[in-house]
Design a protein around this motif. Sequence first.
Motif, PDB file in Angstrom:
ATOM      1  N   CYS A  84       0.890  -1.178   0.000  1.00 17.48           N
ATOM      2  CA  CYS A  84       0.000   0.000   0.000  1.00 17.48           C
ATOM      3  C   CYS A  84       0.917   1.214   0.000  1.00 17.48           C
ATOM      4  O   CYS A  84       1.157   1.828   1.027  1.00 17.48           O
ATOM      5  N   GLY A 104       6.214   7.341   0.962  1.00 21.93           N
ATOM      6  CA  GLY A 104       7.085   7.561   2.126  1.00 21.93           C
ATOM      7  C   GLY A 104       7.833   6.300   2.527  1.00 21.93           C
ATOM      8  O   GLY A 104       9.055   6.316   2.708  1.00 21.93           O
ATOM      9  N   LYS A 105       7.104   5.190   2.655  1.00 18.19           N
ATOM     10  CA  LYS A 105       7.759   3.956   3.093  1.00 18.19           C
ATOM     11  C   LYS A 105       8.643   3.405   1.967  1.00 18.19           C
ATOM     12  O   LYS A 105       9.722   2.891   2.216  1.00 18.19           O
ATOM     13  N   GLU A 160       0.500   0.341  -5.600  1.00 21.64           N
ATOM     14  CA  GLU A 160      -0.632   1.144  -5.137  1.00 21.64           C
ATOM     15  C   GLU A 160      -1.834   0.823  -6.005  1.00 21.64           C
ATOM     16  O   GLU A 160      -1.800   0.989  -7.219  1.00 21.64           O
ATOM     17  N   ARG A 199      -3.469   7.595  -7.396  1.00 18.90           N
ATOM     18  CA  ARG A 199      -2.428   7.648  -6.367  1.00 18.90           C
ATOM     19  C   ARG A 199      -1.147   6.958  -6.851  1.00 18.90           C
ATOM     20  O   ARG A 199      -0.043   7.326  -6.437  1.00 18.90           O
ATOM     21  N   ASP A 233       1.335  -1.130   4.898  1.00 15.74           N
ATOM     22  CA  ASP A 233       1.019   0.122   5.603  1.00 15.74           C
ATOM     23  C   ASP A 233      -0.458   0.368   5.293  1.00 15.74           C
ATOM     24  O   ASP A 233      -0.801   1.057   4.340  1.00 15.74           O
TER      25      ASP A 233
HETATM   26  N1  SAM Z   1       2.711   3.688   2.592  1.00 12.25           N
HETATM   27  C1  SAM Z   1       2.294   5.022   2.192  1.00 12.25           C
HETATM   28  C2  SAM Z   1       3.393   6.010   2.527  1.00 12.25           C
HETATM   29  O1  SAM Z   1       4.155   5.762   3.471  1.00 12.25           O
HETATM   30  O2  SAM Z   1       3.540   7.009   1.813  1.00 12.25           O
HETATM   31  C3  SAM Z   1       0.967   5.396   2.811  1.00 12.25           C
HETATM   32  C4  SAM Z   1      -0.098   4.367   2.562  1.00 12.25           C
HETATM   33  S1  SAM Z   1      -1.703   4.772   3.108  1.00 12.25           S
HETATM   34  C5  SAM Z   1      -1.604   4.572   4.819  1.00 12.25           C
HETATM   35  C6  SAM Z   1      -2.635   3.379   2.581  1.00 12.25           C
HETATM   36  C7  SAM Z   1      -2.708   3.172   1.100  1.00 12.25           C
HETATM   37  O3  SAM Z   1      -3.507   2.004   0.868  1.00 12.25           O
HETATM   38  C8  SAM Z   1      -3.358   4.298   0.327  1.00 12.25           C
HETATM   39  O4  SAM Z   1      -2.501   4.749  -0.671  1.00 12.25           O
HETATM   40  C9  SAM Z   1      -4.609   3.666  -0.275  1.00 12.25           C
HETATM   41  O5  SAM Z   1      -4.904   4.147  -1.568  1.00 12.25           O
HETATM   42  C10 SAM Z   1      -4.264   2.192  -0.313  1.00 12.25           C
HETATM   43  N2  SAM Z   1      -5.465   1.317  -0.297  1.00 12.25           N
HETATM   44  C11 SAM Z   1      -6.758   1.652  -0.122  1.00 12.25           C
HETATM   45  N3  SAM Z   1      -7.547   0.560  -0.195  1.00 12.25           N
HETATM   46  C12 SAM Z   1      -6.743  -0.484  -0.415  1.00 12.25           C
HETATM   47  C13 SAM Z   1      -6.971  -1.871  -0.602  1.00 12.25           C
HETATM   48  N4  SAM Z   1      -8.197  -2.391  -0.547  1.00 12.25           N
HETATM   49  N5  SAM Z   1      -5.903  -2.655  -0.839  1.00 12.25           N
HETATM   50  C14 SAM Z   1      -4.654  -2.140  -0.870  1.00 12.25           C
HETATM   51  N6  SAM Z   1      -4.392  -0.841  -0.696  1.00 12.25           N
HETATM   52  C15 SAM Z   1      -5.409  -0.018  -0.468  1.00 12.25           C
END
Ligand code: SAM
Length: 451
Positions: free
Chosen positions: A107, A112-113, A131, A136, A175
Amino acid sequence: MTIPESLLQELQGIKGFDKGKFLAAHTMAAPVSVRKHPIKGKDIFTTNEGVLWHENGVYLTERPVFTLDPAYHTGAYYVQEASSMYLGRMLQQVLAGRENLRILDLCAAPGGKSTLIASTMTDSSLLIANEVIRTRASILEENVSRWGYMNTWVTSNDPRDLGKLTGYFDVIVVDAPCSGSGLWRKDANALKEWSEANVTLCHQRQQRILADVWPALKENGVLIYATCSYSPQEDEEVLDWMAATYNTTGVPVPPEDDWGITEVISPTHQMPGYRFYPGNVKGEGFFIAAVQKNEPASSLKPIRFKTALNPKIQAATAHLLQRDDIVLIAGKDNGYNAVNTLHEADVQLLQQAVYLRKTGIEAGTQMAKEWIPAHDVALSIDINKQLPAIDADREQALRYLKREETGIESIPKGWHVVRHNGQGLGWIKGIGTRTNNYLPKQWRIRMDIDS
Ligand code: SAM
């Protein structure tokens, strides 16, 4: 800011939670922190206060307009909330001395990660930054390009698709999308949208995501799970669910005593995790834990694959990057991408299950008479430092980033890298009395640069 009473009551019973400190911290603005690029960002923010748990993390005393800082556009640093940099400490332990790993950041947007992982693993390892949401994924791709590592690739798939890569990954970072209570100081909307019902929905989605991707983890591989939620349902309860559903053990990565980070243990299966509360740490709300998979995973059939080398393309690109362990593969729009020869077979293998949006470093395109170098090359940490370049001051760099006339004195004919503080921003081409600006349109900054 009014914190929901039901959450405060729930947290009262949890180790490390101090209601007074927590509420006081929520009357203050979130600290601003950035993580410096270990190669591109060595010389910046040298006297700033450091983040205790990450060697490249620093706090800024105020929030600048990052869009108007050319160093940001060179990838010299990434704007990242401090607590989440603890992933670096976890990785240092999990990856210690290990080469040639396959790592998934499931995710990943905005990146960032992924940028942190890229700077922590070795060059022989491969990171897949995924992603699922297309819009995004574009932002993720841009941030990955700016960070400049050939071994970070971008995919845009549902976790279920990645799950088809059975036993392929040594490390998976999830994440997870969450209720976002840990970000209330930065995002007032997250507070407005918070509800107990949403916490439950997030908990269910987190389980689904983990179940979907679990088959892709190797036996003895490590899954790192993180949220920016305080709710035990999204944190310790998810760890307990993993322990009850799969054969796993928790991997402790203890902090130093004076960092203010709380080590917690999940109630049923005693899995270790780490909680970050504003007021205790100089950072936002965060939870992170690592678990090891102790069960066999079926492995993918290996692919024997060798790219048919095109000598003309090899010759046209040889001067761009300063390494010779690369192979050029066909990319988008008739272009070519450079990938590490160690990862050549991974291209074919991954394509069986996922859509590769970005593979290695885009090298460029052969036009009738010349090679058009790709933007990626200018941002790559492997760029050939001997390429013709011009150094732009802040004002010239910002004009370049707006795709305007840069005001740079006339330059000889041909391709030049535009640099700021010694780091690449993009390409410019001298064509006699004028220059052409080759910054991709979608990278253009749209802000007024006189502010
Ligand atoms: N890891 C990122 C960073 O450090 O920049 C932040 C991630 S954010 C907490 C969670 C991410 O999960 C979002 O970009 C979102 O679009 C994605 N997401 C949403 N629904 C999801 C799903 N069903 N399966 C996987 N990823 C999903």
